[in-house]
Scaffold this motif. Sequence first.
Motif, short mmCIF file in Angstrom:
data_model
loop_
_atom_site.label_atom_id
_atom_site.label_comp_id
_atom_site.label_asym_id
_atom_site.label_seq_id
_atom_site.Cartn_x
_atom_site.Cartn_y
_atom_site.Cartn_z
N LEU A 16 -1.34 9.21 -7.36
CA LEU A 16 -0.90 8.18 -6.41
C LEU A 16 -0.94 8.69 -4.98
O LEU A 16 -1.24 7.94 -4.05
N LEU A 17 -0.66 9.98 -4.79
CA LEU A 17 -0.78 10.57 -3.46
C LEU A 17 -2.23 10.51 -2.97
O LEU A 17 -2.49 10.18 -1.80
N ILE A 77 -6.00 -1.41 -4.85
CA ILE A 77 -5.13 -0.22 -4.95
C ILE A 77 -3.90 -0.52 -5.80
O ILE A 77 -3.46 0.32 -6.60
N THR A 78 -3.34 -1.72 -5.65
CA THR A 78 -2.18 -2.10 -6.47
C THR A 78 -2.52 -2.08 -7.95
O THR A 78 -1.77 -1.53 -8.77
N PHE A 115 3.39 -9.40 -13.97
CA PHE A 115 3.68 -10.34 -12.88
C PHE A 115 3.15 -9.81 -11.55
O PHE A 115 2.68 -10.59 -10.71
N LEU A 116 3.19 -8.49 -11.35
CA LEU A 116 2.69 -7.91 -10.11
C LEU A 116 1.17 -8.08 -10.02
O LEU A 116 0.64 -8.41 -8.94
N VAL A 117 0.46 -7.88 -11.12
CA VAL A 117 -0.99 -8.10 -11.13
C VAL A 117 -1.31 -9.56 -10.82
O VAL A 117 -2.19 -9.86 -9.99
N ILE A 118 -0.60 -10.48 -11.47
CA ILE A 118 -0.85 -11.91 -11.28
C ILE A 118 -0.62 -12.31 -9.82
O ILE A 118 -1.45 -12.98 -9.20
N LEU A 142 0.83 -1.20 0.00
CA LEU A 142 0.00 0.00 0.00
C LEU A 142 0.87 1.25 0.00
O LEU A 142 0.63 2.19 -0.76
N LEU A 143 1.89 1.26 0.84
CA LEU A 143 2.75 2.43 0.98
C LEU A 143 3.55 2.72 -0.28
O LEU A 143 3.54 3.84 -0.80
N MET A 144 4.25 1.71 -0.78
CA MET A 144 5.21 1.96 -1.86
C MET A 144 4.56 2.05 -3.23
O MET A 144 5.07 2.75 -4.11
N MET A 145 3.43 1.38 -3.46
CA MET A 145 2.76 1.47 -4.75
C MET A 145 2.03 2.80 -4.90
O MET A 145 1.59 3.14 -6.01
N THR A 146 1.88 3.54 -3.83
CA THR A 146 1.20 4.84 -3.89
C THR A 146 2.15 5.95 -3.45
O THR A 146 2.70 6.66 -4.29
#
Length: 332
Positions: free
Chosen positions: A315-316, A294-295, A113-116, A76-80
């Motif tokens: 993203l913020l 959110i990802t 790959f991240l979505v999967i 949550l933190l780093m993807m946003t």
Amino acid sequence: MADNILFLFGWLGELVFASWLLSSGAEHLAERWGGRFVGRTLLSIATTLPEIGIVVAAAKDGSYGTAIGSALGSNLLMMTLGLAIMLIIATTRLSKAPQKFIDVKEFKLDKIFLVITAVVGALLFIDGYTVLDGIVFAVLFSVYLLIAFSEMKKERQAPLEKDLHDTQVKSKKHFTRAMVLFVAGTAGIFVGAEPFVHALEGVSVDLGVSVVVLAVIVSPIAGEMPEKISMILLARKGASGASIAVANVLGSKILNNTLLLSVAIFAAMSYQGFTAKIQNTPLLENQMILVTVITIVALIPMFKNKLGLKSGIMLLVLYAVGIGMQFILPSL
């Protein structure tokens, strides 16, 4: 209550310092290899070590909510917020060489790959995590590393003889210092992880707030410190540095969805027995759904292959929504 808060922030400070040492050592060791591979693998694994330490310590005590919440909070933190900070730095005068946008079309593998892995992790959590799920996550992690290594071999060109000599000299000069920093940072993370978890639980009891919620918000502050430091430094270097930073974020989040979850499962098994199971709870399930959504939303601008200042602002906002939901989910 005051003692627990002081204890929490004391160990948080220890983790932050250890994370800085780890980050510095990892970046110097990474000088031998080239950009995307370093960001995806070496740097991602190094910056995931703090979360691994926290997850292992939590699983040891059977605090599975903290273990899974820490992994979810990291994503949550780093993807946003993490990506937003990097974009704001890279596209403004905060960078030494500001870019109008960052080209991310070369990260097609990582995005898919991240979505999967995010979707698979959420689906497998429906009936809780068992040893079989841990094996699935470990296999996914291995496949990602193999593909990244294969791409690196294809893309990497043989350096000129002079460049190779300069690299070897530089590597010899920095190797000892980098190893000392890396080992010291790693040791500091594993020393501070367990008392940090205990302090987190103590504060949650005092405040009457779910430890899962605190884990999602507070743990990533310490756990993601190496990645945040690395991203800021890399983003200021211009296009090449920003590209490595993006690779680091995507790679480390894939590691969170595979390696970190498998570590949580196997740690629970090693401490609680082979049949140990990380049970699904309504709060954890809602957290898993929230972070997965959110990802995927955060990845939408990336599939357009260009990230700019507007993407950073979006993203913020997405991070603010995610944090706001932490105070709503416990009542659902």
